[in-house]
Design an enzyme around this catalytic site. Structure first.
Site, PDB file in Angstrom:
ATOM      1  CB  SER A  24       5.178  -2.043  12.046  1.00 60.90           C
ATOM      2  OG  SER A  24       4.785  -0.706  12.298  1.00 60.90           O
ATOM      3  CD  GLU A  82      -3.514  -2.465   7.308  1.00 64.44           C
ATOM      4  OE1 GLU A  82      -2.448  -2.753   6.749  1.00 64.44           O
ATOM      5  OE2 GLU A  82      -4.053  -1.357   7.210  1.00 64.44           O
ATOM      6  CG  HIS A 120      -5.887   1.834   5.229  1.00 68.33           C
ATOM      7  ND1 HIS A 120      -5.448   2.753   6.153  1.00 68.33           N
ATOM      8  CD2 HIS A 120      -4.877   0.950   5.053  1.00 68.33           C
ATOM      9  CE1 HIS A 120      -4.217   2.428   6.521  1.00 68.33           C
ATOM     10  NE2 HIS A 120      -3.849   1.348   5.872  1.00 68.33           N
ATOM     11  CG  ASN A 135      -1.713   1.241   1.411  1.00 69.28           C
ATOM     12  OD1 ASN A 135      -1.745   2.082   0.529  1.00 69.28           O
ATOM     13  ND2 ASN A 135      -2.372   1.374   2.566  1.00 69.28           N
ATOM     14  N   GLY A 138       2.460   2.143  10.910  1.00 66.27           N
ATOM     15  CA  GLY A 138       3.424   3.236  10.787  1.00 66.27           C
ATOM     16  C   GLY A 138       4.113   3.592  12.098  1.00 66.27           C
ATOM     17  CE  LYS A 180      -0.186   3.137   4.886  1.00 68.57           C
ATOM     18  NZ  LYS A 180      -0.149   3.199   6.342  1.00 68.57           N
ATOM     19  CD  GLU A 202      -2.993   5.382   6.897  1.00 69.05           C
ATOM     20  OE1 GLU A 202      -2.949   5.431   5.649  1.00 69.05           O
ATOM     21  OE2 GLU A 202      -2.080   4.864   7.579  1.00 69.05           O
TER      22      GLU A 202
HETATM   23  P1  13P Z   1       3.046   0.251   7.770  1.00 74.94           P
HETATM   24  O1  13P Z   1       3.525  -1.040   7.160  1.00 74.94           O
HETATM   25  O2  13P Z   1       3.787   1.455   7.304  1.00 74.94           O
HETATM   26  O3  13P Z   1       2.905   0.152   9.249  1.00 74.94           O
HETATM   27  O4  13P Z   1       1.540   0.467   7.200  1.00 74.94           O
HETATM   28  C1  13P Z   1       0.635  -0.559   7.283  1.00 74.94           C
HETATM   29  C2  13P Z   1      -0.563  -0.195   6.484  1.00 74.94           C
HETATM   30  O5  13P Z   1      -1.306   0.693   6.840  1.00 74.94           O
HETATM   31  C3  13P Z   1      -0.802  -0.933   5.230  1.00 74.94           C
HETATM   32  O6  13P Z   1      -2.060  -0.668   4.729  1.00 74.94           O
END
Ligand code: 13P
Length: 251
Positions: A212, A167, A95, A9, A173, A11, A97
């Site tokens: 992560s 997740e 997601h 992803n 992150g 982002k 976010e």
């Molecule tokens: P990270 O791997 O940066 O923690 O992000 C995970 C994520 O949100 C994947 O959709």
């Protein structure tokens, strides 16, 4: 046999030059993988160039969001048929976010999930709890609600054409990965909870872990019996790391 999968992803990162280098290295590094074992979900503007680059490779691609509407006066939105125009296989739905920063509640997420499947895209449905919810001991309740809104709207059989990603919000992150057995516990809960409605679908469902995941912890996470791969944020932007994580599936 349920499918294994690693999805990057991206982002809101990247630009044309960086993407080109990243994709070149990924394509070169992943020649041994089977189709649909690896995919990248990229920002909308880069879909045409990603399609060009990944067509006829063993890597699939998709988007990170889609409108619940098919067409109309929805300024700034992107429909499933537009994603079809660029050969997308996957779309990430719900997601954390999108849920926390852009107001997507369980009902909107369910509408988008239905739209994605109606548009012949495979939704990667994200579920997970915040740190506060985990500390209050309501992780399972939150995930159950997230899953049930989907099942009530689309039916349990819809999950035979979807991927679920667990997740935990506190692991995204932050560098704080869920311990393999901690993630496995929730994956088992997800599979069992779906299994109460349809055991075959539950057994076949690909459930990814995200939060992560790095090259140095992917193997122990993917070794867990109910973790079928990963949804990778930061490490999917570093070619060597993403290639190493994907290649973990072959081990
Ligand atoms: P990270 O791997 O940066 O923690 O992000 C995970 C994520 O949100 C994947 O959709």
């Amino acid at each position: 046999m349920r499918k294994k999968l690693v999805v990057g992803n991206w982002k809101m990162y990247g630009n044309s030059i960086e993407n080109e280098q990243l994709l070149n290295s990924i394509v070169a590094g992943l020649t041994g993988l089977q189709i649909e074992q690896c995919a990248v979900c990229v920002p909308y503007p880069y879909l045409p160039s990603v399609q060009n680059k990944l067509n006829n490779t063993n890597i699939s691609w998709g988007a990170q969001n889609v409108s619940q509407y098919q067409k109309g006066a929805y300024t700034g939105e992107v429909s499933t048929s537009m994603l079809n125009d660029f050969g997308c296989t996957f779309v990430i739905i719900g997601h954390s976010e999108r849920r926390s920063l852009f107001g997507e509640n369980n009902d909107i997420v369910a509408e988008k999930y239905v739209a994605a499947q109606g548009g012949k895209l495979t939704p990667i449905l994200c579920v997970g709890e915040t740190l506060e919810q985990r500390e209050r001991g309501i992780t399972e309740q939150i995930i159950q609600e997230q899953l049930m809104t989907i099942i009530n709207k689309a039916g349990v059989e819809s999950l035979s054409k979807a991927v679920v990603a667990y997740e935990p919000v506190w692991a995204i992150g932050t560098g704080k990965t869920a311990a393999p057995n901690q993630a496995q516990e929730v994956h088992t809960f997800i599979r069992n909870s779906i299994g109460t409605q349809d055991m075959t679908i539950a057994k076949e469902l690909t459930i990814l872990y995200g939060g992560s995941v790095k090259a140095n912890n992917a193997a122990e996470l993917f070794a867990m019996p109910d973790i079928d791969g990963g949804l990778i944020g930061g490490a999917s932007l570093v070619a060597d790391d993403f290639v190493a994580i994907c290649n973990t599936l072959n081990n």
